[in-house]
Design a protein around this motif. Structure first.
Motif, PDB file in Angstrom:
ATOM      1  N   GLU A 497      58.469 -19.983  62.081  1.00 24.65           N
ATOM      2  CA  GLU A 497      59.629 -19.555  61.303  1.00 24.65           C
ATOM      3  C   GLU A 497      60.248 -18.273  61.853  1.00 24.65           C
ATOM      4  N   SER A 498      61.561 -18.187  61.727  1.00 20.23           N
ATOM      5  CA  SER A 498      62.296 -17.038  62.240  1.00 20.23           C
ATOM      6  C   SER A 498      62.023 -15.796  61.402  1.00 20.23           C
ATOM      7  N   VAL A 499      61.680 -14.703  62.063  1.00 23.06           N
ATOM      8  CA  VAL A 499      61.408 -13.449  61.361  1.00 23.06           C
ATOM      9  C   VAL A 499      62.658 -12.937  60.643  1.00 23.06           C
ATOM     10  N   PHE A 500      63.827 -13.353  61.087  1.00 19.13           N
ATOM     11  CA  PHE A 500      65.054 -12.953  60.400  1.00 19.13           C
ATOM     12  C   PHE A 500      65.019 -13.354  58.919  1.00 19.13           C
ATOM     13  N   CYS A 501      64.392 -14.499  58.652  1.00 20.38           N
ATOM     14  CA  CYS A 501      64.398 -15.057  57.301  1.00 20.38           C
ATOM     15  C   CYS A 501      63.209 -14.606  56.460  1.00 20.38           C
ATOM     16  N   ALA A 502      62.313 -13.824  57.045  1.00 20.36           N
ATOM     17  CA  ALA A 502      61.122 -13.384  56.315  1.00 20.36           C
ATOM     18  C   ALA A 502      61.473 -12.322  55.288  1.00 20.36           C
ATOM     19  N   ARG A 503      60.731 -12.295  54.191  1.00 19.09           N
ATOM     20  CA  ARG A 503      60.890 -11.219  53.214  1.00 19.09           C
ATOM     21  C   ARG A 503      60.422  -9.928  53.870  1.00 19.09           C
ATOM     22  N   PRO A 504      61.246  -8.890  53.883  1.00 15.54           N
ATOM     23  CA  PRO A 504      60.900  -7.669  54.626  1.00 15.54           C
ATOM     24  C   PRO A 504      59.561  -7.057  54.212  1.00 15.54           C
ATOM     25  N   SER A 505      58.784  -6.757  55.214  1.00 17.31           N
ATOM     26  CA  SER A 505      57.506  -6.062  55.032  1.00 17.31           C
ATOM     27  C   SER A 505      57.035  -5.624  56.411  1.00 17.31           C
ATOM     28  N   LEU A 506      55.913  -4.907  56.445  1.00  8.12           N
ATOM     29  CA  LEU A 506      55.317  -4.538  57.731  1.00  8.12           C
ATOM     30  C   LEU A 506      54.295  -5.566  58.182  1.00  8.12           C
ATOM     31  N   ASP A 507      54.244  -6.695  57.457  1.00  8.70           N
ATOM     32  CA  ASP A 507      53.322  -7.768  57.808  1.00  8.70           C
ATOM     33  C   ASP A 507      54.028  -9.110  57.619  1.00  8.70           C
ATOM     34  N   ALA A 508      55.197  -9.227  58.220  1.00  7.46           N
ATOM     35  CA  ALA A 508      56.025 -10.428  58.040  1.00  7.46           C
ATOM     36  C   ALA A 508      55.622 -11.510  59.042  1.00  7.46           C
ATOM     37  N   LYS A 509      54.488 -12.133  58.787  1.00  7.67           N
ATOM     38  CA  LYS A 509      54.001 -13.171  59.701  1.00  7.67           C
ATOM     39  C   LYS A 509      54.766 -14.478  59.525  1.00  7.67           C
ATOM     40  N   TRP A 510      55.076 -14.800  58.260  1.00 11.64           N
ATOM     41  CA  TRP A 510      55.720 -16.073  57.949  1.00 11.64           C
ATOM     42  C   TRP A 510      56.840 -15.850  56.950  1.00 11.64           C
TER      43      TRP A 510
END
Length: 727
Positions: A497-510
């Motif tokens: 999955e694209s990190v652009f679409c991840a919920r912001p955090s310092l651990d946005a793996k998915w």
């Protein structure tokens, strides 16, 4: 006066001749591809017990014969691909054929013992098709025929059946509005997962669905595509015990939603309610030969249920409608429960092994979902799931999908392997994988066995107009050995999955809750492939397929670079390096906006197209706003707060699309980065209520363009330049 009569007669005769020329459904299909195309082919339906197609050349025409119209259409597509370099795909279902078709050098006949070529998952009909009109459905039915699909799930208009049944059972319209799900969520209601979410539906909606379904069924019947309608699985409203006095079990919760109840087979009214359902369905849409039923889907509790009796009751009521009917059931997780199907007569059921390419249940001892006895002698279909949530991202197991197909063909369960299926949750992505699986049924003989590398070269040539460009071939080989070379032991839910679409955090793996994707390829392979595609663009004809692919591959490359930049952001923040943190966050945000611009060059990647589909089927402004809310909600928060947060559904169906990137994901990341930056000055990090922030976007009605905003090749070059600057 005499001349006028003669002219009228000639006009009538020519009109009749034109009508006669397109009476054959394959000829009509050809006319929709290119006006006049039917006159360039000779198609012939041949009675045969053998599934076959044959392509030849006779008397100056390409001749295509087959035992069904679907097989003839598949043969036509093989000619178009192999001889003309015309591949009809979701992004392009029209073509310009030459005035005179080149001959087929040698008559070719292909046969298969794969009886069923199945299409669709319940989820597909909501994630991709929720708002389709007849024009879009007509194209999809053509796509099915050209790809050899002869059995298709169709849930359109089932809500009309249920509305009428519930009215007959004494439910009020207000009560029904809380039971039947809204346009973008009907799949999960019909799989017995939840009730009501996304509703209520207007009278106009029900009228539209009924009319649309009748058109779909008529065309399926003309083409010879078997319809699989939702049958009666024992589902009743969750309050059926109190409201109707029924003896029911409680299947529990699904992702925070209350499930419908299950009517116990011992209840004397089981037959009555099943009869009501089938009678109403038959009145509206006629009988079917195949019925889909999936009780206890995805974790539904079976406590207190006699599973053998349940299976027998469901089968019995289906057979009352049509003694020749087949129960189609999805093999997913623990379903179908062996105790429910073991004692049913073999031949009366077709089990869709939904995730055959990664977690087969047909009896493969190496599978994490191993069933020792397979499906207890019932017929089954080898299916590829591939896509979850309709997410955007390159992904596939080119080699493994082929290997697993032949492994199943050579197993002790091969005698009951009757089908091959496409059971993705969303379509209009990764066309290479779907083309591959559609070719598998016709490659069962040893001489026709597919080798992925040879097949891929043929695929690329056909897709781009028989143009052989070394850079394009090199790009696809890079992709095949990296992002399309997902290892056999990787059972993750779809693309990285694209990190652009991840919920912001310092651990946005998915992005989504159950992704769990592990890194199995080098991002640089995808970036190099995109660079090769952009370099090749100078010498490539800008056909629709090439434009789509150059954008999609470049999109993936930008997402890969963004993930690397994100890692730099995290490292800089943890190292208390504010200068590097600011530099990296600005690079990340620029890439995100560049991605939005790139995707605005192809309607397939624009949120405006999705919203336009939703609003266009409305009959008034209030309906349009409601449908738009359904469309926006599905691709973002998905459900209510409990379902989204505790249930894990938030952003399960996220889309890396132009418009939503700029207006939904960009503000989130910028807000988060600004807050992180402020902590360098000692300010506390705020606790963001992301659900509230995201939910606000679903309530808006700001317009988005639905047509291309620029040239795909030009925008891809710009994106690659921006990507290089971000190194």
């Amino acid at each position: 006066m005499q001349i006028r009569k003669i002219l009228l007669f000639i006009s009538f005769f020519l009109g009749f001749a034109a009508l006669d020329a397109t009476a054959n459904p394959v000829d009509s299909l050809l006319e929709r591809i290119d006006k006049g195309a039917s006159r360039k082919f000779c198609t012939e339906l041949v009675a045969s017990d053998c599934e076959f197609y044959e392509v030849g050349y006779r008397h100056g025409k390409v001749t295509v014969r087959g035992n069904s119209y679907v097989n003839i259409a598949y043969g036509v597509h093989q000619y178009l691909k192999q001889r003309l370099g015309i591949q009809l795909s979701w992004n392009s279902m029209h073509a310009r054929l030459p005035k005179v078709l080149p001959p087929w050098k040698k008559k070719e006949r292909r046969e298969t013992d794969i009886k069923y070529r199945y299409y669709l998952n319940y989820c597909t009909l909501s994630y991709s098709m929720a708002f389709w009109d007849w024009k879009r459905w007509e194209q999809e039915l053509d796509w099915m025929a050209l790809h050899g699909i002869n059995l298709c799930l169709d849930i359109v208009g089932t809500d009309v059946v249920w509305r009428n049944v519930l009215l007959q059972l004494g439910y009020t319209r207000a009560e029904i509005d809380k039971i039947i799900a809204g346009p973008a969520f009907q799949a999960w209601w019909l799989m017995n997962n939840m009730e009501g979410w996304g509703g209520p539906n207007s009278d106009a909606w029900y009228d539209q669905r009924e009319a649309l379904q009748k058109k779909i069924l008529k065309r399926m019947n003309e083409l010879g595509i078997n319809v699989c309608l939702p049958g009666y699985s024992g589902m009743v409203p969750h309050d059926a015990r109190q409201r109707l006095g029924l003896d029911v079990s409680d299947p529990g919760m699904w992702c925070g939603y209350k499930r419908p109840a299950f009517l116990l087979p011992t209840d004397k009214r089981f037959t009555e309610i099943a009869t009501l359902y089938y009678k109403e369905q038959q009145r509206l849409y006629g009988k079917a030969r195949f019925y889909s039923m999936d009780p206890f889907h995805e974790g539904g509790s079976v406590e207190g249920v006699d599973l053998r009796a349940a299976g027998e009751a469901i089968m019995r009521e289906m057979k009352r409608v049509n003694p020749e009917a087949v129960w189609v059931v999805q093999a997913w997780q623990a379903c179908p429960h062996p105790e429910m199907i073991r004692h049913l007569r073999n031949g009366d059921m077709l089990v869709l092994d939904l995730f055959s390419e990664s977690r087969p249940q047909w009896g493969d001892p190496e599978s994490t979902w191993y069933r020792k006895n397979g499906f207890d002698g019932h017929n089954w279909a080898y299916c590829m799931l591939l896509n979850y949530g309709g997410n955007v991202g390159l992904f596939g197991k080119l080699q493994h999908v082929v290997d697993e197909f032949y492994k199943a063909r050579n197993s002790r369960f091969s005698s009951t392997m009757r089908g091959v299926g496409l059971t993705m949750e969303g379509i209009e992505n990764n066309p290479v994988m779907y083309e591959l699986v559609c070719d598998l049924p016709w490659s069962t003989a040893d001489a026709d066995r597919i080798e992925w590398s040879d097949w891929l070269c043929r695929y690329v040539q056909a897709r781009y107009g028989n143009v052989s460009n070394p850079n394009v071939i090199a790009a696809w080989l890079l992709l095949a050995r990296s992002i399309y070379g997902c290892p056999a032991d990787n059972v993750s839910q779809g693309c990285r999955e694209s990190v652009f679409c991840a919920r912001p955090s310092l651990d946005a793996k998915w992005v989504s809750s159950w992704a769990e994707t592990v890194d199995y390829y080098e991002p640089d392979s995808v970036i190099r492939a995109a660079r090769l595609m952009v370099e090749a663009a100078v010498d490539m004809p800008a056909n629709a397929n090439f434009r789509y692919d150059i954008v999609d591959i470049t999109r993936q490359a930008v997402a890969e670079r963004a993930r690397l930049v994100y890692n730099e952001i995290v490292a800089a923040y943890k190292a208390h390096d504010r200068k590097m943190f600011r530099h990296s966050t600005q690079r990340f945000l620029r890439l995100l906006l560049q991605q939005d611009r790139l995707l605005s060059s192809i309607p397939d990647f624009m949120v405006g197209r999705w919203i336009k589909q939703a609003r266009s089927i409305a009959t008034n402004a209030a309906e349009a706003d409601h449908y738009e809310w359904n469309a926006r909600t599905q691709i973002t928060i998905w459900g209510n707060r409990q379902a989204a947060e505790q249930g894990g559904l938030r952003e399960y169906a996220h889309k890396e699309w132009s418009g939503v990137l700029r207006d939904f994901y960009y503000p989130r990341w910028r807000m988060y980065f600004d807050a992180l930056d402020a902590t360098f000055d000692g300010k506390p990090m705020p606790q963001f209520d992301f659900y509230a922030i995201d939910e606000a976007w679903t309530r808006r009605h700001n317009p988005y363009p639905s047509e291309a905003q620029g040239d795909a090749v030009e925008f891809a070059r710009e994106a690659m330049a921006a990507l290089d600057e971000a190194e």
